[in-house]
Design an enzyme around this catalytic site. Sequence first.
Site, PDB file in Angstrom:
ATOM      1  N   SER A 233       0.819  -1.219   0.000  1.00 19.04           N
ATOM      2  CA  SER A 233       0.000   0.000   0.000  1.00 19.04           C
ATOM      3  C   SER A 233       0.849   1.264   0.000  1.00 19.04           C
ATOM      4  O   SER A 233       0.592   2.207  -0.766  1.00 19.04           O
ATOM      5  CB  SER A 233      -0.973  -0.008   1.184  1.00 19.04           C
ATOM      6  OG  SER A 233      -0.286  -0.191   2.392  1.00 19.04           O
ATOM      7  N   HIS A 263      -2.487  -8.619   2.092  1.00 26.52           N
ATOM      8  CA  HIS A 263      -2.041  -7.409   2.799  1.00 26.52           C
ATOM      9  C   HIS A 263      -3.101  -7.073   3.864  1.00 26.52           C
ATOM     10  O   HIS A 263      -3.423  -7.900   4.705  1.00 26.52           O
ATOM     11  CB  HIS A 263      -1.825  -6.316   1.746  1.00 26.52           C
ATOM     12  CG  HIS A 263      -1.083  -5.094   2.212  1.00 26.52           C
ATOM     13  ND1 HIS A 263      -0.384  -5.028   3.387  1.00 26.52           N
ATOM     14  CD2 HIS A 263      -0.933  -3.855   1.631  1.00 26.52           C
ATOM     15  CE1 HIS A 263       0.175  -3.821   3.519  1.00 26.52           C
ATOM     16  NE2 HIS A 263      -0.155  -3.094   2.464  1.00 26.52           N
ATOM     17  N   HIS A 309       5.519 -13.114   6.747  1.00 23.58           N
ATOM     18  CA  HIS A 309       5.803 -11.707   6.445  1.00 23.58           C
ATOM     19  C   HIS A 309       6.938 -11.612   5.437  1.00 23.58           C
ATOM     20  O   HIS A 309       7.850 -12.436   5.437  1.00 23.58           O
ATOM     21  CB  HIS A 309       6.174 -10.919   7.712  1.00 23.58           C
ATOM     22  CG  HIS A 309       5.951  -9.454   7.545  1.00 23.58           C
ATOM     23  ND1 HIS A 309       6.913  -8.617   7.015  1.00 23.58           N
ATOM     24  CD2 HIS A 309       4.866  -8.661   7.795  1.00 23.58           C
ATOM     25  CE1 HIS A 309       6.428  -7.385   6.967  1.00 23.58           C
ATOM     26  NE2 HIS A 309       5.186  -7.381   7.434  1.00 23.58           N
ATOM     27  N   ARG A 318       3.953  -5.806  16.649  1.00 22.63           N
ATOM     28  CA  ARG A 318       2.596  -5.224  16.713  1.00 22.63           C
ATOM     29  C   ARG A 318       1.612  -6.275  17.225  1.00 22.63           C
ATOM     30  O   ARG A 318       0.681  -5.961  17.969  1.00 22.63           O
ATOM     31  CB  ARG A 318       2.176  -4.709  15.326  1.00 22.63           C
ATOM     32  CG  ARG A 318       3.073  -3.602  14.785  1.00 22.63           C
ATOM     33  CD  ARG A 318       2.743  -3.258  13.339  1.00 22.63           C
ATOM     34  NE  ARG A 318       2.989  -4.377  12.443  1.00 22.63           N
ATOM     35  CZ  ARG A 318       2.761  -4.352  11.124  1.00 22.63           C
ATOM     36  NH1 ARG A 318       2.274  -3.273  10.555  1.00 22.63           N
ATOM     37  NH2 ARG A 318       3.023  -5.415  10.384  1.00 22.63           N
ATOM     38  N   ASP A 366      -2.076  -8.880  11.751  1.00 25.82           N
ATOM     39  CA  ASP A 366      -3.464  -9.207  11.415  1.00 25.82           C
ATOM     40  C   ASP A 366      -3.995 -10.450  12.133  1.00 25.82           C
ATOM     41  O   ASP A 366      -5.208 -10.686  12.152  1.00 25.82           O
ATOM     42  CB  ASP A 366      -3.595  -9.405   9.899  1.00 25.82           C
ATOM     43  CG  ASP A 366      -3.267  -8.136   9.146  1.00 25.82           C
ATOM     44  OD1 ASP A 366      -3.684  -7.069   9.602  1.00 25.82           O
ATOM     45  OD2 ASP A 366      -2.580  -8.216   8.114  1.00 25.82           O
TER      46      ASP A 366
HETATM   47  N1  NMX Z   1       0.460 -19.978   4.985  1.00 25.40           N
HETATM   48  C1  NMX Z   1       0.807 -20.863   4.004  1.00 25.40           C
HETATM   49  N2  NMX Z   1       1.827 -20.650   3.156  1.00 25.40           N
HETATM   50  C2  NMX Z   1       2.557 -19.543   3.344  1.00 25.40           C
HETATM   51  C3  NMX Z   1       2.271 -18.612   4.364  1.00 25.40           C
HETATM   52  C4  NMX Z   1       1.167 -18.860   5.190  1.00 25.40           C
HETATM   53  N3  NMX Z   1       0.782 -18.006   6.149  1.00 25.40           N
HETATM   54  N4  NMX Z   1       3.181 -17.607   4.279  1.00 25.40           N
HETATM   55  C5  NMX Z   1       3.987 -17.903   3.248  1.00 25.40           C
HETATM   56  N5  NMX Z   1       3.601 -19.057   2.670  1.00 25.40           N
HETATM   57  C6  NMX Z   1       4.144 -19.688   1.482  1.00 25.40           C
HETATM   58  C7  NMX Z   1       3.982 -18.741   0.297  1.00 25.40           C
HETATM   59  O1  NMX Z   1       2.671 -18.796  -0.227  1.00 25.40           O
HETATM   60  C8  NMX Z   1       5.060 -19.228  -0.629  1.00 25.40           C
HETATM   61  O2  NMX Z   1       4.613 -20.384  -1.273  1.00 25.40           O
HETATM   62  P1  NMX Z   1       4.859 -20.604  -2.856  1.00 25.40           P
HETATM   63  O3  NMX Z   1       6.338 -20.435  -3.050  1.00 25.40           O
HETATM   64  O4  NMX Z   1       4.353 -21.967  -3.103  1.00 25.40           O
HETATM   65  O5  NMX Z   1       4.087 -19.530  -3.552  1.00 25.40           O
HETATM   66  C9  NMX Z   1       6.165 -19.637   0.332  1.00 25.40           C
HETATM   67  O6  NMX Z   1       5.534 -19.856   1.605  1.00 25.40           O
HETATM   68  C10 NMX Z   1       7.239 -18.581   0.499  1.00 25.40           C
HETATM   69  O7  NMX Z   1       6.640 -17.332   0.835  1.00 25.40           O
HETATM   70  P2  NMX Z   1       7.403 -16.298   1.809  1.00 25.40           P
HETATM   71  O8  NMX Z   1       8.639 -15.881   1.106  1.00 25.40           O
HETATM   72  O9  NMX Z   1       7.520 -16.879   3.153  1.00 25.40           O
HETATM   73  O10 NMX Z   1       6.364 -15.101   1.941  1.00 25.40           O
HETATM   74  P3  NMX Z   1       6.084 -13.901   0.942  1.00 25.40           P
HETATM   75  O11 NMX Z   1       7.071 -12.817   1.229  1.00 25.40           O
HETATM   76  O12 NMX Z   1       5.974 -14.394  -0.458  1.00 25.40           O
HETATM   77  O13 NMX Z   1       4.636 -13.427   1.373  1.00 25.40           O
HETATM   78  C11 NMX Z   1       2.910 -12.958   2.913  1.00 25.40           C
HETATM   79  C12 NMX Z   1       4.395 -12.793   2.603  1.00 25.40           C
HETATM   80  C13 NMX Z   1       2.577 -12.113   4.127  1.00 25.40           C
HETATM   81  C14 NMX Z   1       2.096 -12.454   1.719  1.00 25.40           C
HETATM   82  C15 NMX Z   1       2.626 -14.468   3.175  1.00 25.40           C
HETATM   83  O14 NMX Z   1       3.332 -14.867   4.307  1.00 25.40           O
HETATM   84  C16 NMX Z   1       1.150 -14.743   3.348  1.00 25.40           C
HETATM   85  O15 NMX Z   1       0.458 -14.992   2.339  1.00 25.40           O
HETATM   86  N6  NMX Z   1       0.622 -14.735   4.620  1.00 25.40           N
HETATM   87  C17 NMX Z   1      -0.789 -14.902   4.858  1.00 25.40           C
HETATM   88  C18 NMX Z   1      -1.544 -13.622   4.548  1.00 25.40           C
HETATM   89  C19 NMX Z   1      -1.262 -12.553   5.585  1.00 25.40           C
HETATM   90  O16 NMX Z   1      -1.253 -12.769   6.779  1.00 25.40           O
HETATM   91  N7  NMX Z   1      -1.055 -11.318   5.090  1.00 25.40           N
HETATM   92  C20 NMX Z   1      -0.882 -10.131   5.985  1.00 25.40           C
HETATM   93  C21 NMX Z   1       0.539  -9.577   5.970  1.00 25.40           C
HETATM   94  C22 NMX Z   1       0.651  -8.402   6.892  1.00 25.40           C
HETATM   95  N8  NMX Z   1      -0.123  -7.261   6.404  1.00 25.40           N
HETATM   96  O17 NMX Z   1      -0.850  -6.650   7.160  1.00 25.40           O
HETATM   97  O18 NMX Z   1       0.002  -6.875   5.245  1.00 25.40           O
HETATM   98  C1  MLT Z   2       2.302  -3.742   6.667  1.00 22.64           C
HETATM   99  O1  MLT Z   2       2.065  -3.290   7.782  1.00 22.64           O
HETATM  100  O2  MLT Z   2       2.348  -3.028   5.648  1.00 22.64           O
HETATM  101  C2  MLT Z   2       2.436  -5.218   6.521  1.00 22.64           C
HETATM  102  O3  MLT Z   2       3.014  -5.795   7.644  1.00 22.64           O
HETATM  103  C3  MLT Z   2       3.047  -5.678   5.229  1.00 22.64           C
HETATM  104  C4  MLT Z   2       4.473  -5.310   4.980  1.00 22.64           C
HETATM  105  O4  MLT Z   2       5.151  -4.639   5.743  1.00 22.64           O
HETATM  106  O5  MLT Z   2       4.959  -5.796   3.921  1.00 22.64           O
END
Ligand code: NMX
Ligand code: MLT
Length: 428
Positions: A233, A263, A309, A318, A366
């Site tokens: 964002s 996100h 993350h 947080r 979250d």
């Molecule tokens: N559950 C299952 N699989 C996961 C998760 C999870 N919570 N987190 C990461 N992975 C998987 C991810 O999908 C990826 O798989 P593939 O290579 O098959 O596509 C693999 O692990 C490697 O990903 P990472 O490098 O660990 O994470 P990345 O930096 O790509 O993504 C998030 C970060 C936050 C998008 C990811 O951890 C996620 O999807 N979490 C769940 C959604 C979430 O909680 N989002 C909120 C983030 C905070 N916010 O407020 O923005």
């Molecule tokens: C945020 O607060 O923006 C989330 O934790 C996602 C991020 O930092 O990538």
Amino acid sequence: MELLKKNVNKRKEILGGEIADILKNHADTTVGEIKVKQLLGGMRGMTSLVCNTSFVDPYKGLFISEYSIPEFEDRLPEEIFYLLCAGKFPDDDEMAELREEINARSKLPKFMWSFIRSLPKKMHPMTLFSMCILSMEGRSVFKQNYGTPEMTKAQYWEYTLEDSLNLLSKLPTIAAAIYRIHLLGKQPIDYSPRLDWSNNLAQMLGVNSERSFSELLRLYLVLHCDHEGGNVSAFTSRVVNSALSNIYYAASAGLNGLAGPLHGLANQVCLQFIQGIHAQLGDSPTTDDITAYINNELENGRVIPGYGHAVLRITDPRFSAFMEFGNKYCPNSAYLQTVKKLYYVVPNILKDYKGGKVANPYPNVDAISGSLLYHYGIKKYGFYTVLFGLSRVLGFCAQSVLALGLNQPIIRPKSVTNKWLKDKLEKQ
Ligand code: NMX
Ligand code: MLT
């Protein structure tokens, strides 16, 4: 807002001096390498931006200026905005000036009320929030003055600060109107110039009069304000503003990124996830049952919301700050109990999942925020990301004010094709 301008100007001079020195001595120095997997992997871990509002240390979490979360979590969101922009907390006079400015600018344009009422009931609250902000874009003083001889490039930041204050001052009222009118079908409650932002918001939402509820909103607005420059964002908002699209365009764009489930929408998804667990396993599930539930979700190719993350490699501080709040004010909440059980179970599962592919198996902010809001009676979970957004616009505004003040240019990275990449790699 003379004092705020003076303080931002001071900071701008210091940061600008540092940048000039860095460029003078190191303009062609290499500070990192780009791996092919980063180029193809969402630029994760690629140092490619400078953002002076805040910094996320993978092992310590968010810092605003030199302050870590335990050092700023007790402050008001207004003070945090000051810190993001000026790099210091406001003194009493500075705070009084800011409060006065906010009150003077808080009234919504008349059309906003009928606009909110006119939108389809099924529309997601984030869509409304983003549209409400966009609908005020014509009022941008940046836009109105851009191209006139009176507005020089050196003043872009001042016009953006002016727009930012105009926008931010209206956001609690807009957010509360979305909750009351759109989600509850009730009349709005008036803004009170006597109250600070979080108390105002608590009052205007009208769902709970406990002191700890406005304390939760205060903490919520403080913890979500900024998370350095590369999150979806903030980055989107900054890119849009770097084209000199005004802050209304930029904030609306940033919020559209926040609305995604990976996100900011994750806070809503987490609450729904916990409700799904309770619907299937009852209100007091065992850790064994939760383990089986999580394994089943993963086997079905779903992500566990609230975990993981892109930058952090620890439990999000947080999350910990909210947990401390929950332990103090609502330790018996059934949802909070499940949040705790998930915290006990999920990291151990994610550590081994996909051969250790998950970079951070720990919870992010979250994983808990929605459960606390629900406990206090904010049951329309579509609203949770609006609250995240209300707070995050503080960061969007501060980031753009500083970037324009530092004369940062349009953001335009170079992209390449597979063919370019193959040719390049073959030559190495
Ligand atoms: N559950 C299952 N699989 C996961 C998760 C999870 N919570 N987190 C990461 N992975 C998987 C991810 O999908 C990826 O798989 P593939 O290579 O098959 O596509 C693999 O692990 C490697 O990903 P990472 O490098 O660990 O994470 P990345 O930096 O790509 O993504 C998030 C970060 C936050 C998008 C990811 O951890 C996620 O999807 N979490 C769940 C959604 C979430 O909680 N989002 C909120 C983030 C905070 N916010 O407020 O923005
Ligand atoms: C945020 O607060 O923006 C989330 O934790 C996602 C991020 O930092 O990538």
